[in-house]
Design an enzyme around this catalytic site. Structure first.
Site, short mmCIF file in Angstrom:
data_model
loop_
_atom_site.label_atom_id
_atom_site.label_comp_id
_atom_site.label_asym_id
_atom_site.label_seq_id
_atom_site.Cartn_x
_atom_site.Cartn_y
_atom_site.Cartn_z
N HIS A 90 -4.33 -3.21 1.19
CA HIS A 90 -4.54 -3.65 -0.19
C HIS A 90 -4.37 -5.16 -0.32
O HIS A 90 -4.00 -5.65 -1.39
CB HIS A 90 -3.55 -2.95 -1.12
CG HIS A 90 -3.80 -1.48 -1.28
ND1 HIS A 90 -4.97 -0.98 -1.82
CD2 HIS A 90 -3.05 -0.40 -0.97
CE1 HIS A 90 -4.92 0.34 -1.84
NE2 HIS A 90 -3.77 0.72 -1.32
N ARG B 183 0.45 -2.75 8.46
CA ARG B 183 -0.23 -1.57 7.93
C ARG B 183 -1.73 -1.76 8.08
O ARG B 183 -2.31 -2.72 7.59
CB ARG B 183 0.11 -1.32 6.46
CG ARG B 183 -0.57 -0.06 5.94
CD ARG B 183 -0.03 0.43 4.63
NE ARG B 183 -0.43 -0.41 3.49
CZ ARG B 183 -0.24 -0.04 2.22
NH1 ARG B 183 0.37 1.11 1.94
NH2 ARG B 183 -0.60 -0.84 1.24
N ASP C 99 -4.33 -5.18 20.13
CA ASP C 99 -4.68 -6.27 21.04
C ASP C 99 -4.27 -7.63 20.49
O ASP C 99 -4.00 -8.56 21.25
CB ASP C 99 -6.19 -6.24 21.34
CG ASP C 99 -6.58 -5.17 22.34
OD1 ASP C 99 -5.66 -4.53 22.91
OD2 ASP C 99 -7.79 -4.95 22.55
N GLU D 42 1.62 10.00 1.45
CA GLU D 42 1.34 9.49 0.11
C GLU D 42 0.38 10.36 -0.68
O GLU D 42 -0.29 9.88 -1.61
CB GLU D 42 0.85 8.04 0.17
CG GLU D 42 -0.22 7.75 1.20
CD GLU D 42 -0.51 6.27 1.34
OE1 GLU D 42 -0.23 5.50 0.41
OE2 GLU D 42 -1.04 5.87 2.40
N ASP E 51 0.81 6.14 -4.60
CA ASP E 51 -0.33 7.00 -4.31
C ASP E 51 0.07 8.47 -4.42
O ASP E 51 -0.76 9.31 -4.83
CB ASP E 51 -0.90 6.70 -2.93
CG ASP E 51 -1.88 5.54 -2.96
OD1 ASP E 51 -2.82 5.58 -3.77
OD2 ASP E 51 -1.70 4.58 -2.19
#
Length: 292
Positions: free
Chosen positions: A52, A77, A91, A156, A182
């Site tokens: 977000h 996240r 990576d 969530e 959520d």
């Protein structure tokens, strides 16, 4: 000249080594400078968000580099539980990942596979090209990569709450994080994360996950809510966000130096104000422009 690099401890390691809950905050601004400021706060962990927030690979890399010098653990996240995105973030050197919207054990197992090299997973092999292995400066990185990575999944939705025990039981999931916002929306309670039904669902998840021996975290900006979930057994909690702190603090300046001061000035008696000296009235905040 040759030298070898030792990977930092993972968030899994930090949780296991601590005798108290780990307290952290979001970094959502996309700014490496802000991330570095937050990294020096004395908090235990930072969540660098790419779901977000205006973060891509380059800005996430910059933030990981900025916080690397500080005694704080960064968790990234991902925007979606996709193995290609997971591979790219690993990576870059993200050692700790949080996967959003994990609703069942099958999805959790897919995410475990995405962080492991074959034959135990499906992570693509590019260690010689990657910061994760410090361009092959970490001894035996391919063989030891699992020990340098921790994986957390997010509960969530109402469906995830139903499946929380089976998700927590998945080998390779190092911890679970509950997102009340959520979750509230999925329960038909949009914007009501403090609703008793939502709180009950969160506390059910905390009890269930803890009973299975896995660390459990939760997002809780309100101090009373954070204290409630800590008392319920949460092992790690997010208690604020860089952008929210900036928004509320800047509003506080406006309130103190504009609105409060304007309201404290007495208006002149009726009929005494001249055209060049209008009566004082409280300032009105400027409405934002919708310039999208």
């Amino acid at each position: 000249m040759s030298f070898r690099v030792t990977p930092d401890p993972t968030f899994r390691d930090a949780l296991a080594a601590s005798d108290r809950p780990q307290i952290g905050m979001w970094v959502c601004s996309g700014s490496a400078l802000v991330a570095e400021i937050c990294a020096g706060s004395g908090l235990d962990w930072l969540l660098i968000d790419t779901e977000h927030s205006p973060n891509g690979l380059e800005s996430t890399l910059s933030q990981l580099q900025a916080v690397a010098a500080y005694p704080i653990v960064p968790l990234v996240r991902v925007p979606v539980g996709d193995r290609v995105i997971v591979k790219q973030l690993l990576d870059l050197g993200a050692q700790n990942l949080l996967i959003p919207m994990v609703d069942d054990a099958e999805h959790a197992r897919e995410m475990v596979a995405s962080v492991r090299y074959p034959p135990h997973g499906v992570r693509g092999v590019g260690s010689a090209l990657a910061r994760a292995a410090r361009w092959n400066r970490i001894d035996d990185y391919l063989a030891a990569a699992d020990s340098t990575i921790s994986l957390f999944v997010q509960i969530e939705t109402a469906l995830a709450v139903e499946n929380v025990a089976s998700i927590a039981a998945v080998d390779g999931v190092d911890g679970l994080f509950i997102g009340p916002s959520d979750l509230a929306a999925s329960m038909g309670l949009l914007g009501q994360q403090d609703h008793p039904d939502v709180v009950a669902a969160v506390e059910h998840c905390i009890r269930t996950i803890s009973a299975l021996g896995k660390p459990v975290g939760v997002n809780a900006f309100a101090p009373a809510t954070a204290e409630r979930y800590l008392a319920a057994g949460a092992n790690f909690v997010l208690v604020g966000a860089d952008v929210a702190i900036l928004a509320r603090a800047s509003e506080g300046f406006a309130q103190t130096y504009i609105h409060d001061r304007a309201g404290s000035v007495s208006a002149p008696a009726s009929g005494s104000a001249s055209a060049s000296t209008p009566a004082s009235t409280p300032a009105t905040p400027r409405a934002p422009r919708a310039s999208y």
